[in-house]
Design an enzyme around this catalytic site. Structure first.
Site, PDB file in Angstrom:
ATOM      1  N   GLY A  14       0.808  -1.229  -0.202  1.00 47.46           N
ATOM      2  CA  GLY A  14      -0.463  -0.142  -0.084  1.00 47.46           C
ATOM      3  C   GLY A  14       0.971   1.099  -0.196  1.00 47.46           C
ATOM      4  N   ARG A  75       1.255  -5.125  -5.271  1.00 51.18           N
ATOM      5  CA  ARG A  75       0.887  -6.037  -4.463  1.00 51.18           C
ATOM      6  C   ARG A  75       1.101  -7.662  -5.678  1.00 51.18           C
ATOM      7  NH1 ARG A  75      -0.540  -3.518   0.669  1.00 51.18           N
ATOM      8  NH2 ARG A  75      -2.488  -2.029   0.605  1.00 51.18           N
ATOM      9  N   ASP A 106       5.688  -5.225   6.095  1.00 54.77           N
ATOM     10  CA  ASP A 106       6.077  -5.900   6.223  1.00 54.77           C
ATOM     11  C   ASP A 106       5.752  -7.521   5.042  1.00 54.77           C
ATOM     12  OD1 ASP A 106       6.692  -5.751   8.670  1.00 54.77           O
ATOM     13  OD2 ASP A 106       5.317  -7.225   9.439  1.00 54.77           O
ATOM     14  N   THR A 128       4.338   2.696   5.937  1.00 54.75           N
ATOM     15  CA  THR A 128       3.038   2.328   5.171  1.00 54.75           C
ATOM     16  C   THR A 128       2.161   2.997   5.930  1.00 54.75           C
ATOM     17  OG1 THR A 128       1.133   0.630   6.529  1.00 54.75           O
ATOM     18  CG2 THR A 128       3.748   0.097   7.485  1.00 54.75           C
ATOM     19  N   ASP A 130       0.022   2.198   8.276  1.00 54.64           N
ATOM     20  CA  ASP A 130      -0.380   1.498   9.860  1.00 54.64           C
ATOM     21  C   ASP A 130       0.723   1.638  11.455  1.00 54.64           C
ATOM     22  OD1 ASP A 130      -2.388   0.582   7.559  1.00 54.64           O
ATOM     23  OD2 ASP A 130      -1.318  -0.891   7.736  1.00 54.64           O
ATOM     24  N   ASP A 132       2.291  -0.298  11.883  1.00 53.15           N
ATOM     25  CA  ASP A 132       2.729  -1.221  12.281  1.00 53.15           C
ATOM     26  C   ASP A 132       3.876  -2.771  11.631  1.00 53.15           C
ATOM     27  OD1 ASP A 132       2.232  -2.247   9.697  1.00 53.15           O
ATOM     28  OD2 ASP A 132       0.541  -3.551   9.543  1.00 53.15           O
ATOM     29  N   ARG A 174      -5.538  -2.333   8.892  1.00 52.57           N
ATOM     30  CA  ARG A 174      -5.114  -3.677   8.353  1.00 52.57           C
ATOM     31  C   ARG A 174      -5.831  -4.332  10.021  1.00 52.57           C
ATOM     32  NH1 ARG A 174      -3.244  -6.076   3.878  1.00 52.57           N
ATOM     33  NH2 ARG A 174      -1.974  -4.350   3.528  1.00 52.57           N
TER      34      ARG A 174
HETATM   35  O1  F6P Z   1      -1.340  -0.919   4.471  1.00 46.05           O
HETATM   36  C1  F6P Z   1      -2.183  -0.119   4.629  1.00 46.05           C
HETATM   37  C2  F6P Z   1      -3.583  -0.425   3.938  1.00 46.05           C
HETATM   38  O2  F6P Z   1      -4.509   0.894   3.892  1.00 46.05           O
HETATM   39  C3  F6P Z   1      -4.102  -0.937   5.276  1.00 46.05           C
HETATM   40  O3  F6P Z   1      -4.840  -0.023   6.385  1.00 46.05           O
HETATM   41  C4  F6P Z   1      -5.473  -1.926   4.589  1.00 46.05           C
HETATM   42  O4  F6P Z   1      -5.931  -2.741   5.099  1.00 46.05           O
HETATM   43  C5  F6P Z   1      -5.042  -1.827   3.188  1.00 46.05           C
HETATM   44  O5  F6P Z   1      -3.745  -1.266   3.317  1.00 46.05           O
HETATM   45  C6  F6P Z   1      -5.679  -1.582   2.085  1.00 46.05           C
HETATM   46  O6  F6P Z   1      -5.383  -2.279   1.377  1.00 46.05           O
HETATM   47  P1  F6P Z   1      -5.768  -1.511  -0.348  1.00 46.05           P
HETATM   48  O7  F6P Z   1      -5.583  -0.271  -1.127  1.00 46.05           O
HETATM   49  O8  F6P Z   1      -4.512  -3.194  -1.493  1.00 46.05           O
HETATM   50  O9  F6P Z   1      -7.613  -1.863  -0.120  1.00 46.05           O
END
Ligand code: F6P
Length: 323
Positions: A14, A75, A106, A128, A130, A132, A174
């Protein structure tokens, strides 16, 4: 390790505000140290497909203040396969890339570790919203995302007060509750529900709302971390239990965009430069981190084995202040 003359840089997973500042730092620090810097587009997919170009000082002009990532991100499912990983290693040889800076979370670091195991030195930079990543107190993008959440909740509060409503607001993160807990303290939420702490609907949500009503409160803010989810259902349940009108807002991807804050720009710049310093000194297989306000680095395997969780003092503080 062989001398590193050419480095690659990619963003993966992300996106997060401040990634551009990190890319800029990698490119400019790299050129400062006499290295050739190659940009790899669309994360590990670009590495597999050879979507790679040489960057110069001007390639990173006018990006410091922009959200997103000029290198784009992905991803990559293919990179998770043995064939994809081997293809990526072959491409690094074809393009003469001696080491790679990976900016991401991660999942991206697991990819970096796999590349390292196959002889491609990598350095990870935690990027990120998050926050995390276990080895680091801070991840690039967290502060900007929090400010976006704070702005949104302040606005929602205005209308919640006008209508004497309860607002249930779902924030990203997440499986982690860092955004929820920090935003909750910053906006004075009545309840903050995070995956790291079990919650009881009546004790932790309904009771504070009813008690607040008796003390003359004109609005309620309930923050729900994405890992718990179900904001719409939660709002319905609160309305049914309390008789107070409730509305749900899922903030979603607005939290990932926007111009990075000073904090994100500065930390991203420091981390980007540190990653390059390691590689030019022939040191790979590391993750950059922030510990006690200092930029440090860890072995990538050790970093991936670490764990962290939200500060329980913050959870308690949020409760005490929500009176
Ligand atoms: O890891 C960053 C994040 O925004 C999380 O908070 C969320 O769960 C995820 O990515 C959403 O991913 P995507 O943009 O692929 O929907």
């Amino acid at each position: 390790m062989a001398e590193i003359k050419t480095i690659g840089v990619l963003t993966s997973g992300g996106d997060a505000p401040g990634m551009n500042a990190a890319i800029r730092a990698v490119v400019r620090a790299g050129i400062h140290y006499g290295l050739k810097v190659m940009g790899i587009r669309k994360g590990y997919n670009g590495l597999i497909n050879g979507d790679i170009f040489e960057m110069n000082l001007r390639s990173v002009s006018d990006i410091l203040h922009r959200g997103g990532t000029i290198l784009q991100t992905a991803r990559s499912a293919e990179f998770a396969t043995e064939a994809g990983l081997n293809k990526a290693v072959t491409i690094t040889k074809i393009f003469g890339i001696d080491g790679i800076v990976v900016i991401g979370g991660d999942g991206s670091f697991r990819g970096a570790r796999d590349l390292s195991n196959l002889g491609v030195p990598t350095v990870g930079i935690p990027g990120t919203i998050d926050n995390d990543i276990a080895c680091s107190d801070y991840t690039i993008g967290f502060d900007t995302a929090l400010n976006t959440v704070k702005d949104a909740i302040d606005k929602i509060r205005d209308t919640a007060t006008s209508h004497e409503r309860c607002s249930v607001i779902e924030v990203m993160g997440r499986h982690a509750g860092y955004i929820a807990i920090h935003a909750g303290i910053a906006t004075g939420a009545e309840a903050i529900i995070i995956p790291e702490k079990e919650f009881d609907f009546h004790r932790d949500i309904i009771k504070p709302i009813i008690e607040g009503k008796h003390r003359g409160k004109k609005h309620d803010i309930v923050i729900l971390a994405e890992g718990i989810g179900g904001a719409v259902e939660m709002a319905k349940k609160i309305q049914a239990e309390t008789g107070i009108e409730a509305r749900a807002t899922i903030l979603g991807h607005i939290q990932r965009g926007g111009s990075p804050t000073v904090m994100d720009r500065v930390i991203a710049s420091q981390m980007g430069a540190k990653a390059v310093q390691l590689l030019k000194d022939g040191i790979g297989n590391r993750v950059i981190a922030m510990k006690d306000n200092k930029i440090v680095d860890f072995d990538i395997v050790e970093a991936l084995n670490m764990t962290k969780t939200v500060d329980q003092d913050m959870v308690e503080l949020a409760k005490i202040l929500a009176m």
